[in-house]
Design a protein around this motif. Structure first.
Motif, PDB file in Angstrom:
ATOM      1  N   PHE A 127       1.126  -1.312   0.061  1.00 13.74           N
ATOM      2  CA  PHE A 127       0.233  -0.007   0.129  1.00 13.74           C
ATOM      3  C   PHE A 127       0.824   1.082   0.040  1.00 13.74           C
ATOM      4  O   PHE A 127       0.626   2.204  -0.789  1.00 13.74           O
ATOM      5  CB  PHE A 127      -0.846  -0.095   1.339  1.00 13.74           C
ATOM      6  CG  PHE A 127      -2.056   1.166   1.358  1.00 13.74           C
ATOM      7  CD1 PHE A 127      -3.015   1.262   0.272  1.00 13.74           C
ATOM      8  CD2 PHE A 127      -1.839   2.175   2.130  1.00 13.74           C
ATOM      9  CE1 PHE A 127      -3.956   2.210   0.336  1.00 13.74           C
ATOM     10  CE2 PHE A 127      -2.624   3.211   2.282  1.00 13.74           C
ATOM     11  CZ  PHE A 127      -3.894   3.233   1.420  1.00 13.74           C
ATOM     12  N   SER A 128       1.849   1.232   0.751  1.00 11.25           N
ATOM     13  CA  SER A 128       2.818   2.475   0.852  1.00 11.25           C
ATOM     14  C   SER A 128       3.384   2.679  -0.450  1.00 11.25           C
ATOM     15  O   SER A 128       3.518   3.759  -0.783  1.00 11.25           O
ATOM     16  CB  SER A 128       3.872   2.086   1.971  1.00 11.25           C
ATOM     17  OG  SER A 128       3.089   2.062   3.268  1.00 11.25           O
ATOM     18  N   LEU A 129       4.140   1.538  -1.068  1.00  7.61           N
ATOM     19  CA  LEU A 129       4.702   1.624  -2.258  1.00  7.61           C
ATOM     20  C   LEU A 129       3.751   2.180  -3.481  1.00  7.61           C
ATOM     21  O   LEU A 129       4.198   3.085  -4.286  1.00  7.61           O
ATOM     22  CB  LEU A 129       5.188   0.455  -2.653  1.00  7.61           C
ATOM     23  CG  LEU A 129       6.562  -0.018  -1.897  1.00  7.61           C
ATOM     24  CD1 LEU A 129       6.794  -1.295  -2.123  1.00  7.61           C
ATOM     25  CD2 LEU A 129       7.832   0.922  -2.189  1.00  7.61           C
ATOM     26  N   VAL A 130       2.753   1.761  -3.266  1.00  3.72           N
ATOM     27  CA  VAL A 130       1.568   2.294  -4.381  1.00  3.72           C
ATOM     28  C   VAL A 130       1.372   3.877  -4.285  1.00  3.72           C
ATOM     29  O   VAL A 130       1.369   4.546  -5.135  1.00  3.72           O
ATOM     30  CB  VAL A 130       0.236   1.510  -4.403  1.00  3.72           C
ATOM     31  CG1 VAL A 130      -0.669   2.303  -5.130  1.00  3.72           C
ATOM     32  CG2 VAL A 130       0.396   0.179  -4.883  1.00  3.72           C
ATOM     33  N   LEU A 131       1.400   4.315  -2.962  1.00  4.38           N
ATOM     34  CA  LEU A 131       1.118   5.818  -2.807  1.00  4.38           C
ATOM     35  C   LEU A 131       2.191   6.384  -2.928  1.00  4.38           C
ATOM     36  O   LEU A 131       2.104   7.592  -3.241  1.00  4.38           O
ATOM     37  CB  LEU A 131       0.833   5.814  -1.172  1.00  4.38           C
ATOM     38  CG  LEU A 131      -0.773   5.255  -0.517  1.00  4.38           C
ATOM     39  CD1 LEU A 131      -0.783   5.492   0.855  1.00  4.38           C
ATOM     40  CD2 LEU A 131      -1.624   5.983  -1.433  1.00  4.38           C
ATOM     41  N   MET A 132       3.685   5.939  -2.989  1.00  5.59           N
ATOM     42  CA  MET A 132       4.664   6.773  -3.592  1.00  5.59           C
ATOM     43  C   MET A 132       4.846   6.589  -5.048  1.00  5.59           C
ATOM     44  O   MET A 132       5.292   7.787  -5.372  1.00  5.59           O
ATOM     45  CB  MET A 132       5.970   6.021  -2.906  1.00  5.59           C
ATOM     46  CG  MET A 132       6.019   6.402  -1.297  1.00  5.59           C
ATOM     47  SD  MET A 132       7.613   5.839  -0.473  1.00  5.59           S
ATOM     48  CE  MET A 132       7.238   4.000  -0.185  1.00  5.59           C
ATOM     49  N   ILE A 133       4.549   5.633  -5.447  1.00  7.22           N
ATOM     50  CA  ILE A 133       4.783   5.709  -6.981  1.00  7.22           C
ATOM     51  C   ILE A 133       3.687   6.535  -7.814  1.00  7.22           C
ATOM     52  O   ILE A 133       4.060   7.353  -8.745  1.00  7.22           O
ATOM     53  CB  ILE A 133       4.363   4.352  -7.381  1.00  7.22           C
ATOM     54  CG1 ILE A 133       5.461   3.366  -7.238  1.00  7.22           C
ATOM     55  CG2 ILE A 133       4.257   4.063  -9.148  1.00  7.22           C
ATOM     56  CD1 ILE A 133       5.440   1.920  -7.179  1.00  7.22           C
TER      57      ILE A 133
END
Length: 370
Positions: A11-17
């Motif tokens: 979830f965190s990586l999607v929000l950063m990408i």
């Protein structure tokens, strides 16, 4: 708990990408340096995203430690290399060297070959967790660490060069533009050293390792994105261009050294007049602005500053401003720090910091001691 942690990572990586792909200002996509760096960063984050998705779906940790470690090594190597390249691309104004690409690629290919070779020797499936595979993973972890040491050293060296370039261009503290890069180096180094080891530990240690990775990654991502939005890359680019021009003009001057004494006299007189006119008090001063006010080329001013034993243009101008501040505080003890800083061309926070650094006293302590 491990499944929840992996899902949080996804979830965190999607929000950063998503912001890097869609939400940055339009000018970033038009700037080749920024655009290349952001896509390198996106690629690195996507590799990490794939890693955590595979860990979550296939539950490698439940299968055994060696399976999780194998996937970690295979994914962390390209992810760390791509993130390192994203930062290096900013530092070198888009001029990445072939060696920078090859180090990460070679480390990744060598790791794949090691793991496949270990499996073929003992005839076990790829993720069976045999002794040969364990040995291969240990060697791969060493390769990962060596690769990261290369990127950390290179980024640190480029950071030092950029700090010197900025100090020779700006009269204020612009090194704050680059502090995040130093933290990124520390974070990348810690992750590369600890991740291959901590994966063998208990679930609580794994949770702490996850926290270390994502706290550092989120900080780097925030600063990386802010670096674009604040147009810091433009400020650094201006300083880099002036430095390149200086090198060219200095070479021309060396080739024609017959006029050097006359040039030195000219610079000396121009500097003396500029100081007498208090030109160094101008807010937002840069070395090209100062050289223009003096009526001399910037490279001559830069050479004069170095010849007089000053570390940089910033160091020289800061010294002049601090001496002016001392005079002002003696003459106007009722002035606030903000007023003194504004008069001398400083921001308030920068004034307090450099005054204490150069005198050993805070402005208040200095006034009280007068």
């Amino acid at each position: 708990m491990l499944g929840e942690v992996q899902f949080a990572a996804i979830f965190s990586l999607v929000l950063m990408i998503i912001p890097l792909v869609t939400l940055l200002p339009h000018w970033v996509s038009e700037n080749k340096i920024c655009n290349r760096s952001r896509w390198l960063m996106v690629a690195g984050l996507c590799v990490l995203l794939i890693h955590f998705v595979l860990q979550y779906i296939l539950k490698f940790r439940a299968m055994g430690v060696i399976q999780a470690v194998t996937l970690n090594i295979l994914m962390f190597i390209p992810a760390a290399a791509l993130i390192g390249l994203a930062i290096l691309n900013l530092q070198r104004q888009g001029e990445l060297k072939r060696r920078d690409w090859l180090v990460g690629l070679a480390a990744w290919i060598l790791t794949i070959v090691l793991i496949v070779w270990a499996s073929s020797i003992d005839g076990q499936p790829l993720l069976a967790g045999s002794d040969q595979q364990k040995n291969a993973i240990q060697v791969a972890a060493c390769i990962y660490i060596i690769m990261q040491m290369y990127y950390s050293y290179t980024i640190l060296r480029e950071l030092r060069r950029m700090q010197l370039v900025l100090d020779d261009y700006y009269a204020s503290d612009h090194n704050t533009l680059l502090k995040w890069m130093k933290i990124a180096i520390v974070w990348l180094s810690l992750v590369s050293l600890l991740s291959p080891i901590l994966i063998f530990m208990s679930k609580w240690v794994l949770f702490l390792n996850f926290w270390l990775i994502f706290t550092g990654l989120f900080y780097v991502w925030c600063c990386f994105t802010r670096y674009f939005i604040s147009r810091s890359v433009v400020f650094v680019g201006n300083a880099e261009e002036s430095a390149a021009e200086d090198i060219h003009h200095e070479q021309v001057a060396v080739d024609d050294n017959s006029c050097l004494p006359e040039m030195n006299n000219r610079v000396e007189k121009a500097v003396e007049k500029w100081i007498a006119d208090h030109g160094y008090l101008e807010s937002g001063l840069t070395s090209p602005m100062a050289a223009s006010a003096m009526g001399i080329p910037r490279y001559l001013l830069t050479a004069w500053v170095k010849e007089k034993g000053y570390e940089s243009f910033t160091h020289w101008v800061t010294g002049l401003r601090i001496e002016e501040a001392k005079l002002v505080m003696k003459k106007h003890p009722d002035w606030s720090n903000e007023s003194v800083a504004d008069h001398c061309g400083f921001s308030r926070t920068h004034f307090q910091k450099v005054f204490k650094k150069m005198t050993g006293l805070s402005p208040t302590q200095y006034i009280n001691g007068i």
